[in-house]
Design an enzyme around this catalytic site. Structure first.
Site, PDB file in Angstrom:
ATOM      1  N   LEU A   1       0.822  -1.213   0.000  1.00 24.50           N
ATOM      2  CA  LEU A   1       0.000   0.000   0.000  1.00 24.50           C
ATOM      3  C   LEU A   1       0.849   1.254   0.000  1.00 24.50           C
ATOM      4  O   LEU A   1       0.465   2.291  -0.519  1.00 24.50           O
ATOM      5  CB  LEU A   1      -0.920   0.018   1.228  1.00 24.50           C
ATOM      6  CG  LEU A   1      -2.002  -1.046   1.298  1.00 24.50           C
ATOM      7  CD1 LEU A   1      -2.697  -1.002   2.642  1.00 24.50           C
ATOM      8  CD2 LEU A   1      -3.020  -0.856   0.185  1.00 24.50           C
ATOM      9  N   GLY A   2       2.002   1.150   0.609  1.00 21.31           N
ATOM     10  CA  GLY A   2       2.870   2.331   0.640  1.00 21.31           C
ATOM     11  C   GLY A   2       4.155   2.039   1.373  1.00 21.31           C
ATOM     12  O   GLY A   2       4.316   0.975   1.981  1.00 21.31           O
TER      13      GLY A   2
ATOM     14  N   LYS B   1       1.737  -2.465   8.829  1.00 20.18           N
ATOM     15  CA  LYS B   1       3.028  -1.823   8.633  1.00 20.18           C
ATOM     16  C   LYS B   1       4.108  -2.669   9.281  1.00 20.18           C
ATOM     17  O   LYS B   1       4.071  -2.926  10.485  1.00 20.18           O
ATOM     18  CB  LYS B   1       3.014  -0.426   9.256  1.00 20.18           C
ATOM     19  CG  LYS B   1       4.343   0.269   9.075  1.00 20.18           C
ATOM     20  CD  LYS B   1       4.440   1.529   9.857  1.00 20.18           C
ATOM     21  CE  LYS B   1       3.404   2.521   9.381  1.00 20.18           C
ATOM     22  NZ  LYS B   1       3.449   3.732  10.171  1.00 20.18           N
TER      23      LYS B   1
ATOM     24  N   VAL C   1       4.062  -0.749   4.116  1.00 16.47           N
ATOM     25  CA  VAL C   1       2.686  -1.025   4.535  1.00 16.47           C
ATOM     26  C   VAL C   1       2.050  -1.978   3.518  1.00 16.47           C
ATOM     27  O   VAL C   1       2.109  -1.742   2.320  1.00 16.47           O
ATOM     28  CB  VAL C   1       1.868   0.280   4.624  1.00 16.47           C
ATOM     29  CG1 VAL C   1       0.487  -0.015   5.190  1.00 16.47           C
ATOM     30  CG2 VAL C   1       2.582   1.302   5.474  1.00 16.47           C
TER      31      VAL C   1
ATOM     32  N   ASP D   1       4.324  14.338  13.291  1.00 18.57           N
ATOM     33  CA  ASP D   1       4.481  14.146  11.848  1.00 18.57           C
ATOM     34  C   ASP D   1       3.137  14.322  11.153  1.00 18.57           C
ATOM     35  O   ASP D   1       2.730  13.491  10.352  1.00 18.57           O
ATOM     36  CB  ASP D   1       5.091  12.775  11.559  1.00 18.57           C
ATOM     37  CG  ASP D   1       5.712  12.729  10.165  1.00 18.57           C
ATOM     38  OD1 ASP D   1       5.959  13.808   9.580  1.00 18.57           O
ATOM     39  OD2 ASP D   1       5.945  11.618   9.658  1.00 18.57           O
TER      40      ASP D   1
ATOM     41  N   GLY E   1       7.036   3.898   3.961  1.00 15.50           N
ATOM     42  CA  GLY E   1       7.363   5.059   4.781  1.00 15.50           C
ATOM     43  C   GLY E   1       8.795   5.010   5.213  1.00 15.50           C
ATOM     44  O   GLY E   1       9.554   4.112   4.824  1.00 15.50           O
ATOM     45  N   GLY E   2       9.165   5.975   5.991  1.00 16.79           N
ATOM     46  CA  GLY E   2      10.541   6.081   6.454  1.00 16.79           C
ATOM     47  C   GLY E   2      10.952   4.884   7.287  1.00 16.79           C
ATOM     48  O   GLY E   2      12.113   4.518   7.309  1.00 16.79           O
ATOM     49  N   PHE E   3       9.988   4.274   7.956  1.00 20.02           N
ATOM     50  CA  PHE E   3      10.405   3.175   8.811  1.00 20.02           C
ATOM     51  C   PHE E   3       9.643   1.893   8.524  1.00 20.02           C
ATOM     52  O   PHE E   3       9.385   1.112   9.406  1.00 20.02           O
ATOM     53  CB  PHE E   3      10.310   3.553  10.287  1.00 20.02           C
ATOM     54  CG  PHE E   3       9.094   4.343  10.618  1.00 20.02           C
ATOM     55  CD1 PHE E   3       7.965   3.691  11.051  1.00 20.02           C
ATOM     56  CD2 PHE E   3       9.090   5.730  10.483  1.00 20.02           C
ATOM     57  CE1 PHE E   3       6.840   4.411  11.357  1.00 20.02           C
ATOM     58  CE2 PHE E   3       7.959   6.438  10.790  1.00 20.02           C
ATOM     59  CZ  PHE E   3       6.827   5.788  11.219  1.00 20.02           C
ATOM     60  N   GLY E   4       9.283   1.692   7.309  1.00 23.97           N
ATOM     61  CA  GLY E   4       8.705   0.406   6.985  1.00 23.97           C
ATOM     62  C   GLY E   4       7.799   0.432   5.776  1.00 23.97           C
ATOM     63  O   GLY E   4       7.528   1.478   5.195  1.00 23.97           O
TER      64      GLY E   4
END
Ligand code: NAG
Ligand code: NAG
Ligand code: NAG
Ligand code: NAG
Ligand code: NAG
Ligand code: NAG
Ligand code: NAG
Ligand code: NAG
Ligand code: NAG
Length: 891
Positions: A586-587, A608, A594, A704, A589-592
């Protein structure tokens, strides 16, 4: 002629002040500025030792402007930088005031300052006036924009409508120091310049405020029957009075007598201004007028001036009260015949509108009158000047080495505009301090200046490649924070102090003393060559564009913690099942990453998986996770469960069908969100954030907030997600916490970035950016030339009262302008660089709900209208946009 009011619907920091046309301003007939005036060398103290500078005339030049009777002189003694320029002959005209024929322009340096030293000294009241007319002086035919500062505090922005547009800015302030600095800041939108600079000294009992300075908003000669501006010599203080004939429903009155012929009031109001006034046409009416300001956060000081012009017969009596925004402002005014009286605020007034009502009292036989009015905007003088010891030291250094031609004004303030060659630390509201000084290759001669020992916060000193002589002084080792000292390439002699050598050896100081032929490391002297490369790490922040992305990984140790909560715990193999072996991403991010998944009961989830690295202990992970799992609110993406299995850590969230707001907003293929949808999303997200701030104990700071972290479900309901960065206040009593900086470029609170002080107001800033994105459909950082920040993009438009130009074109005018304005205002309230000026999320929620109501009401009216239209085509219903009133109007 009616005076035209410009852009009253201005908001936030960007507010248009009184501007006057060049041709309207008093002029001196012939443009004979450069013709030698024999009689021009009059005393310059015509108006009490005040200073009148015609910027850009040749050094030493001085002349008497015949029309204004003011003596202007060149700026050579007030500034060392900049170049003199003549405006283009195209813009020279017979009725152009002399001062506009030349300008001083500042192609070099970010900040250039005039320093004025009025003979009256500090703690007095001054009016400072800066005037600007571009006149295509640089043959570039490009209107510049730049900022004006008084001392370290922002005064205004300078912008032009065209090359002959004269912009005049006035500020009334009390000087804190003997020297008043007027600075022009290059904001990257063209070369700053200035046409004239004037300083007037006022009686210290006039124009007083509790704090801050007064920026002129309006100064009106009410009831004027001419179009003539009134200033010196009519006005002893050289205030500029703009003629204003009157309000509809009012009548102008005048006298031919002189006002204040016997005794001056402290305001020394010009008789020419006071001898005209207005009164309501009907004797029993009140005199009503208002000023549409637009920005409810601004604070105003109002000065009303009265003098009786009509000689009263028999039992005639004039007494009236004044109401401001419905509150009694002054109970009783009884103007005295041919004598001025001033009624002024003791407290600043607020409101998006200033609503005045002058009403005759019960036993008064005559209606109220008004002769003149002045309105000022209160500006905070919040920014601290540089630490005084540091200022004294650096001024000594400047003088003794004759360096720093561009070193003008305050060394460190305003932030990001410190002098070239030095860097400062900015610590909240404490005075900035100098932390590094770079005077490499500046041709320094003589000894190392003892004043350096007073720069107590110095961390970094570079004096390399000069011709410094003498020995290396012991005091350098006493600078407690010094980490880098570069004395390479000088003519220093003698031995290096052992204390310095010791600090260098124990690693607390990086010392470079190479290429000093006569220097030896320790007595007895033996030649020592040493040269080290200096790694200098200093933070440079650009307020407009913060280019460095800051990432923090939410990490944990392998060890499994015993999480106790209602949430479901999943094993890694269950996660593999749920996600169909991580089939659909799905996407990222900076730390993983999803992933999409289905739970056994068929409900959709987003999972995530955190990337594993370890600096955060398992305990910390547990506390945060536990707390976050207890947070439940319909506008927060809820955690369904988690996985913490053999080094695989994942969080299982409810699935949000429409993904995140960022994708949705910027996806050209999707149908544009309507204004109402956007408002609903804004309200939802704001409520989620409000809950974190005010509904959670202890409060939680998200850290954030951005469009990418606002998720939309199948009902277009918005939920705030991604608490990976969230911070829980350790104790409620704490006003802030200091932490390392995390967040996303474009959304990051500049104060937090500069100071590491985290409060919930940092989230408010980020949320303001989200609102601007919703309005404009633009990202926080607009890629392209200079990567403009969204705040800088919208500000100039809002300032001009133009909200339509910034609204997302995909909305196609399908919105209530007032509602958009209100959201824009709310957004701008959220983004001042100083955190305590920002509202709470509760306030933001309230404002946004009002906007949503407005829009809902509009939609209803539209629906009703179209129903009516379809009922009867003969009914002419035109949707007239209600324009915001520009000037004071009678009601
Ligand atoms: C401006 O004009 C005057 C008179 O025409 C001339 O003497 C002077 O050199 C000009 N200054 C500049 C900077 O061009
Ligand atoms: C220049 O701008 C001023 C202020 O907006 C306006 O009043 C004036 O008409 C403009 N002049 C020209 C030549 O466009
Ligand atoms: C104004 O100045 C006078 C004389 O300089 C001084 O005596 C007086 O205290 C001052 N008043 C205020 C309010 O500062
Ligand atoms: C003063 O007012 C009278 C009417 O009361 C008017 O005729 C006259 O023109 C005014 N004078 C000026 C200078 O405006
Ligand atoms: C004003 O009010 C008074 C008392 O109410 C009344 O006598 C008078 O006629 C009124 N004047 C006008 C012009 O309306
Ligand atoms: C201004 O005054 C008028 C009439 O007194 C009133 O209707 C209006 O609501 C007032 N507006 C504000 C903002 O106080
Ligand atoms: C009426 O006028 C008298 C002066 O003529 C004044 O002293 C008194 O205070 C006024 N009363 C009211 C209620 O305004
Ligand atoms: C000082 O400035 C020069 C160039 O202006 C630069 O090369 C040098 O690295 C700077 N030194 C420090 C310590 O920043
Ligand atoms: C100040 O900071 C900037 C940006 O980090 C750096 O380039 C510059 O060299 C620093 N100046 C000094 C004197 O250390």
């Amino acid at each position: 002629m009616r005076f035209i009011f410009i852009s009253l619907f201005a908001i936030c920091v960007c507010i248009e002040k009184q501007t006057v046309l060049a041709s309207d301003a008093t002029s001196s007939g012939k443009s004979e500025k450069f013709v030698g005036h024999k009689h021009a060398r009059r005393k310059l103290d015509d108006i009490g030792g005040d200073i009148s500078i015609d910027c850009g005339v040749p050094a030493g030049f001085m002349y008497l402007d015949e029309k204004t009777q003011l003596s202007y002189k060149s700026d050579e003694e007030f500034i060392r930088t900049g170049v003199n320029k003549n405006i283009s002959s195209k813009f020279m005209s017979a009725n152009l005031q002399n001062t506009y024929a030349t300008v001083r322009s500042f192609p070099e340096g970010n900040r250039n300052c005039y320093s004025l030293r009025p003979p009256e000294g500090k703690a007095k009241t001054y009016l400072t006036r800066a005037s600007f007319m571009y006149g295509d002086y640089d043959d570039e035919d490009k209107l510049p924009e730049f900022d004006l500062y008084i001392g370290v505090n922002r005064w205004d922005s300078i912008k032009f409508d065209n090359a002959s547009h004269v912009v005049i800015k006035e500020i009334i302030h009390s000087a804190l120091m003997d020297e008043i600095n007027v600075c022009l800041l290059n904001t990257g939108k063209g070369t700053p310049f200035i046409s004239a600079l004037e300083l007037r000294h006022f009686h210290n009992a006039t124009y007083r405020t509790q704090s801050g300075a007064l920026v002129l908003y309006r100064r009106l000669d009410v009831g004027s029957t001419t179009t003539q501006i009134i200033r010196f010599k009519d006005d002893h203080y050289d205030r500029i009075w703009v003629p204003y004939p009157g309000f509809p429903g009012s009548a102008s009155i005048n006298t031919s007598f002189i006002i204040d012929s016997l005794v001056d009031s402290q305001y020394r109001l010009p008789s020419a201004v006071m001898k005209t006034a207005v009164k309501p046409m009907n004797v029993n009416d009140s005199l009503d007028f208002d000023f549409e300001i637009g920005d409810p956060t601004l604070q105003f000081y109002v000065y009303m001036h009265f003098a009786e012009l009509e000689s009263r017969q028999g039992n005639q009596y004039r007494e009236f009260s004044i109401e401001l925004n419905g509150n009694l402002w002054e109970k009783s005014v009884v103007p005295e015949y041919l004598q001025s009286k001033t009624i002024s605020s003791t407290q600043p007034a607020r409101g998006s509108k200033l609503n005045f009502s002058l009403c005759k009292t019960s036993n008064s036989t005559l209606p109220p009158i008004l002769n003149a009015i002045e309105i000022y905007i209160l500006t905070d003088t919040l920014q601290e000047p540089t630490d005084q010891d540091d200022v004294n030291a650096i001024m000594d250094i400047k003088l003794s080495y004759d360096v720093g031609k561009g070193w003008q004004g305050d060394p460190c303030s305003p932030m990001y505009y410190s002098w070239d060659g030095l860097n400062c630390s900015y610590n909240g509201y404490k005075p900035p301090k100098i932390i590094s000084l770079n005077l490499t290759s500046e041709g320094l001669t003589g000894k190392i200046s003892p004043s350096l020992s007073n720069l107590k916060s110095l961390e970094n000193l570079d004096l390399s490649n000069n011709s410094l002589t003498g020995s290396i002084p012991e005091f350098l080792s006493q600078l407690p924070l010094l980490r880098v000292l570069n004395l390479d390439g000088n003519k220093l002699s003698g031995s290096v102090p052992t204390s310095l050598v010791a600090r260098s050896q124990n690693g607390s100081l990086l010392l470079s003393i190479g290429r000093n032929p006569d220097l030896c490391l320790s007595a007895p002297c033996k030649k020592e060559k040493r040269n080290s490369v200096m790694p200098v790490v200093a933070a440079s922040v650009s307020l407009l564009v913060i280019l460095i992305a800051l990432l923090v990984f939410w990490t944990y140790k392998r060890k499994r913690g015993s999480l106790k909560s209602d949430n479901q715990q999943f094993t890694y193999s269950e996660i593999v099942d749920i996600t169909n072996n991580f089939h659909r991403i799905l996407g990222k991010g900076g730390f993983g990453t999803v992933y999409h998944g289905y739970l056994a009961d068929g409900s959709e989830v987003a999972i995530k998986m955190l990337s594993a690295s370890s600096s955060q202990g398992p305990k910390q992970f547990r506390t945060e996770a536990q707390l976050l799992m207890r947070v439940h609110h319909r506008n927060l993406a809820s955690l369904v469960g988690y996985c913490n299995d053999g080094g695989n850590v994942g969080l299982v969230y409810e699935y949000m069908a429409y993904g995140n707001l960022k994708q949705y907003l910027f996806d050209e293929t999707k149908e544009a969100l309507s204004w109402k949808d956007r408002l609903q999303i804004a309200v939802d997200a704001a409520q989620g954030l409000e809950y974190l701030h005010h509904g959670c104990k202890p409060p939680i700071i998200h850290r954030d907030v951005k469009t990418a972290n606002i998720l939309l479900n199948e009902k277009m309901q918005a939920k705030l997600a991604d608490f990976g960065f969230s911070k829980i206040f350790p104790a409620e009593s704490e006003s802030h916490i200091s932490t390392s900086i995390v967040g996303t470029v474009g959304y990051l609170d500049p104060e937090y970035y500069a100071s590491n002080r985290l409060t919930e107001k940092s989230d408010v800033y980020s949320f303001g950016i989200v609102l601007l994105e919703l309005i404009t459909g633009l990202p926080a950082i607009i890629r392209g030339y200079n990567n403009t920040h969204i705040v800088n993009r919208v500000c100039p438009f809002l300032e001009r009262g133009d909200v339509r130009s910034i609204v997302d074109p995909r909305l196609e005018a399908n919105f209530d302008t007032n509602s958009v304005w209100k959201v824009a205002e709310t957004a701008m309230e959220c983004v001042p660089s100083i955190s305590f000026q920002r509202p709470t999320m509760s306030h933001v929620v309230t404002e946004l709900k009002k906007c949503l109501e407005m829009e809902t009401a509009r939609e209803q009216i539209q629906r009703t209208k179209s129903q009516m239209l379809s009922l009867s085509s003969s009914v002419d219903i035109s949707a007239v946009e209600v324009e915001t009133e520009m000037g004071p109007e009678a009601r």
